[in-house]
Design an enzyme around this catalytic site. Structure first.
Site, short mmCIF file in Angstrom:
data_model
loop_
_atom_site.label_atom_id
_atom_site.label_comp_id
_atom_site.label_asym_id
_atom_site.label_seq_id
_atom_site.Cartn_x
_atom_site.Cartn_y
_atom_site.Cartn_z
N ASP A 160 11.75 -34.12 4.94
CA ASP A 160 11.17 -33.60 6.17
C ASP A 160 9.73 -33.20 5.90
OD1 ASP A 160 13.68 -33.97 7.15
OD2 ASP A 160 14.07 -31.86 7.63
N ASP A 202 20.63 -34.94 18.44
CA ASP A 202 20.70 -33.62 17.82
C ASP A 202 21.40 -32.69 18.80
OD1 ASP A 202 19.20 -34.74 15.74
OD2 ASP A 202 17.32 -34.17 16.68
#
EC number: 5.3.1.16
Length: 240
Positions: free
Chosen positions: A9, A131
């Site tokens: 990330d 998500d």
């Protein structure tokens, strides 16, 4: 055998992890993303989950230079998520070396555009990124909640060739408390023609072993790797 996909990330070109998608709960691991990618490749982990958190917030890719550097590594496949909102940004990700593009916000907010992209690029290159928080899909770096469930999105896009989906349970992400096993078992059972990637909550090698035993096809691990709860040596049993 389940495929393990390590996560990188990115914020400002650095390896970080968020807890439950909260930008204010960010850990900077001080590692070079390119060096991490090389380490993963050296241990047989060839598919890398690269998330542009800056891009997710800005609604346009912001770390394409890092993507270019990683994509040059021999044998790597990069699935890129974050900031893909327009034809131009999708083209930029592919031109920078992205193998797969993860589409989240557009799929929920602009389903016609997602459908067209699937028609043009195929389900082998486009991955639905769903998500989920409290059953609903969240978008824009997890900052906004929609009325859709992941089931709604899958049903909407299967006729356009959707074959891959990454489902992240936000309540589990970065918490090292174990994945939402029941959610993934149900999705795998109800949509057998879609390959689901488990994302969020993986805390130990036992979690991955259990997911493999349940028949899950792919799993992403991030924080557990960076905090040495799972070692690369542990993962060798899942490398062909």
């Amino acid at each position: 055998m389940i495929e393990v996909i390590p996560a990188i990330d990115l914020i400002d070109g650095k390896c970080v992890r968020l807890s439950q998608g909260d930008y204010d709960r960010c850990t900077d691991y001080g590692a070079s993303p390119v060096d991490m990618a090389k380490l993963f490749l050296d241990n047989g982990l060839t598919r890398i989950h690269l998330v542009d958190l800056d891009g997710a917030k800005a609604s346009a890719p912001r770390n394409l230079r890092t993507l270019e550097q990683i994509a040059r590594l021999d044998g790597v496949e990069v699935e890129w998520g974050g900031g893909i909102k327009t034809d131009r940004s999708l083209k930029d990700v592919f031109n920078a070396g992205g193998t797969y593009a993860i589409i989240g916000s557009v799929a929920a907010r602009q389903p016609e555009l997602m459908a067209r992209w699937l028609d043009e690029h195929g389900g082998e290159r486009l991955v639905l990124g769903a998500d989920v928080r409290d059953g609903r899909v969240a978008v824009s770096g997890w900052m906004e909640e929609t009325s859709d469930t992941i089931d709604d999105l899958i049903r909407r896009f299967r006729p356009h060739g959707l074959t891959q989906a990454i489902c992240t349970d936000i309540s589990k992400d970065g918490m090292l408390e174990g994945p939402a096993y029941g959610l993934y078992e149900r999705l795998d059972r109800e949509f057998p023609d879609v390959i689901f990637t488990v994302s969020g909550g993986v805390s130990s090698i036992d979690d991955i072993i259990r997911l493999d035993a349940l028949g899950m096809k792919r799993v992403i691990t991030g924080k557990a790797l960076y905090e040495n709860r799972i070692s690369l040596a542990d993962l060798r049993r899942f490398v062909d």
